[in-house]
Design a protein around this motif. Structure first.
Motif, PDB file in Angstrom:
ATOM      1  N   GLU A 266      -3.200 -17.207  35.438  1.00 50.21           N
ATOM      2  CA  GLU A 266      -4.483 -16.607  35.807  1.00 50.21           C
ATOM      3  C   GLU A 266      -4.428 -15.086  35.697  1.00 50.21           C
ATOM      4  OE1 GLU A 266      -7.314 -16.327  39.800  1.00 50.21           O
ATOM      5  OE2 GLU A 266      -5.620 -17.718  39.704  1.00 50.21           O
ATOM      6  N   GLU A 267      -5.406 -14.514  35.013  1.00 45.71           N
ATOM      7  CA  GLU A 267      -5.495 -13.059  34.936  1.00 45.71           C
ATOM      8  C   GLU A 267      -5.694 -12.473  36.332  1.00 45.71           C
ATOM      9  OE1 GLU A 267      -8.211 -11.425  32.138  1.00 45.71           O
ATOM     10  OE2 GLU A 267      -7.448 -12.608  30.455  1.00 45.71           O
ATOM     11  N   SER A 287      -2.604 -16.011  29.106  1.00 45.69           N
ATOM     12  CA  SER A 287      -3.543 -15.759  30.205  1.00 45.69           C
ATOM     13  C   SER A 287      -4.840 -16.517  29.980  1.00 45.69           C
ATOM     14  CB  SER A 287      -3.835 -14.259  30.310  1.00 45.69           C
ATOM     15  OG  SER A 287      -4.530 -13.809  29.166  1.00 45.69           O
ATOM     16  N   GLN A 289      -8.837 -16.626  31.994  1.00 48.41           N
ATOM     17  CA  GLN A 289      -9.654 -15.933  32.991  1.00 48.41           C
ATOM     18  C   GLN A 289     -10.453 -16.941  33.818  1.00 48.41           C
ATOM     19  OE1 GLN A 289     -10.937 -14.174  35.126  1.00 48.41           O
ATOM     20  NE2 GLN A 289     -11.176 -12.122  34.335  1.00 48.41           N
ATOM     21  N   ILE A 294     -13.364  -9.706  37.438  1.00 43.69           N
ATOM     22  CA  ILE A 294     -13.018  -9.175  36.127  1.00 43.69           C
ATOM     23  C   ILE A 294     -12.424  -7.781  36.302  1.00 43.69           C
ATOM     24  CG2 ILE A 294     -14.793 -10.523  34.933  1.00 43.69           C
ATOM     25  CD1 ILE A 294     -16.414  -7.909  34.655  1.00 43.69           C
ATOM     26  N   GLU A 298     -12.614  -5.141  31.128  1.00 37.56           N
ATOM     27  CA  GLU A 298     -13.541  -6.207  30.729  1.00 37.56           C
ATOM     28  C   GLU A 298     -14.978  -5.780  30.950  1.00 37.56           C
ATOM     29  OE1 GLU A 298     -10.999 -10.317  31.433  1.00 37.56           O
ATOM     30  OE2 GLU A 298     -11.728  -9.208  33.174  1.00 37.56           O
ATOM     31  N   ILE A 308     -16.427 -14.622  28.194  1.00 43.30           N
ATOM     32  CA  ILE A 308     -15.074 -14.943  28.663  1.00 43.30           C
ATOM     33  C   ILE A 308     -14.832 -16.448  28.610  1.00 43.30           C
ATOM     34  CG2 ILE A 308     -13.556 -14.925  30.683  1.00 43.30           C
ATOM     35  CD1 ILE A 308     -14.780 -12.177  31.390  1.00 43.30           C
ATOM     36  N   ASN A 312     -11.872 -18.421  26.736  1.00 47.64           N
ATOM     37  CA  ASN A 312     -11.066 -19.488  27.351  1.00 47.64           C
ATOM     38  C   ASN A 312     -11.077 -20.747  26.483  1.00 47.64           C
ATOM     39  OD1 ASN A 312     -10.436 -17.915  29.582  1.00 47.64           O
ATOM     40  ND2 ASN A 312     -11.970 -18.827  30.909  1.00 47.64           N
TER      41      ASN A 312
END
Length: 323
Positions: A266-267, A287, A289, A294, A298, A308, A312
């Motif tokens: 996880e970021e 990574s 998100q 954020i 970003e 985003i 993903n």
């Protein structure tokens, strides 16, 4: 957040809000170009985006959790509590995500309305014990930050993001009835974009060589469930858990056994565990998100929930070998 900290924090909130209520009984509004705008405070980034999509320029939507911070570990300081108390509406994620939200909500005066967004979506049960290959994962350490009975990361199910948008439409129409048609149109436009995103996920993840999503933190359960993926996480819902050596060994064995190519982390959260497992198993660490929050970068690059989530999807397609 432990019990002592909750008690102290609750007392601080109560004292601050009593003072605010006495000296400023009405929620403040933002004055721009002669127009008075109600203030709405929200917690997670997903709430912020849905609220802004619906409100347009009619409402001053403010984020409570600072950009780039771990939303799990955040709690507002007295100055932030004072700012929230100026709002016409306080919207929080709920389902145990914000340990501070209930204390704050109960301390606010009647001029600030509160909405627990988790009551307007479809929730999944959480599991305090996570099983991998028939074994129970054990966490080390005396204290962990526990969520509630339900997994609070519900915005990663796009259907829930649609429900959140509809809820903001309803709530904003109560605050500014004369702008209701604008809110309805904005909500409809954003929902169409969300429906397109859902279609992209359905098509993009329909045929994959592997359907196991392995991550360091149990933040992607809704995304996995909505797209018929098997969700495997090293630790549970709390980012401050520490996995045992046994758990790490079990995950490494599972990764090797099932030919998994990528461990996701996880970021905005420490990636040491994911990197360690990836190195030992000889796979990639990547990574992803979860959109709890954020980063400044970003925001500056105009990233959104929609963009985003598309990123993903691209990472999932590559990791799961989809075609």
């Amino acid at each position: 957040m432990d019990t002592k900290r909750l008690i102290v924090f609750g007392g601080v909130i109560a004292a601050i809000v009593i003072g605010i209520t006495f000296f400023s009984p009405q929620p403040q509004k933002k004055q721009i170009y002669g127009e008075t705008k109600p203030i709405v405070s929200v917690s997670t980034y997903a709430l912020l985006e849905a609220a802004q999509a619906v409100s347009g320029d009619a409402i001053d939507v403010r984020s409570i959790i600072p950009l780039g911070s771990d939303a799990h570990m955040f709690s507002p300081n007295p100055a932030q509590v004072a700012e929230i108390s100026k709002s016409a509406l306080f919207v929080y994620n709920g389902a145990g995500f914000e340990s501070w939200a209930e204390n704050l909500k109960n301390a606010l005066s009647g001029t600030t309305q509160s909405v627990d967004m988790s009551r307007h979506v479809i929730l999944m049960k959480s599991e305090e014990e996570h099983e991998h290959g028939g074994h129970t994962a054990e966490a080390e350490g005396e204290e962990t930050h526990h969520h509630g009975e339900y997994d609070p990361h519900y915005w990663l199910d796009i259907d829930n993001m649609i429900k959140m948008t509809q809820t903001f439409d309803d709530e904003f129409s109560k605050i500014l009835p004369l702008k209701a048609e604008v809110f309805h149109q904005n909500a409809d436009n954003y929902i169409k974009q969300l429906q397109k995103l859902k279609s992209d996920y359905t098509a993009g993840l329909s045929e994959c060589k592997n359907r196991m999503l392995v991550s360091n933190h149990d933040a992607f359960g809704y995304l996995a469930h909505a797209n018929h993926l098997e969700d495997i996480s090293v630790i549970g819902l709390s980012t401050d858990e520490q996995p045992s050596a046994k758990t790490i060994a079990e995950i490494i064995d599972l990764v090797k056994k099932h030919g998994i190519k990528t461990i996701f982390f996880e970021e905005l959260v420490n990636d040491n565990v994911a990197q360690t497992i990836a190195k030992e198993a000889g796979v990639n660490a990547e990574s992803m998100q979860p959109l709890e929050n954020i980063s400044e970068d970003e925001l500056k690059s105009h990233q959104t929930y929609l963009s985003i989530m598309q990123e993903n999807l691209a990472k999932l397609r590559e990791a799961l070998e989809c075609h």
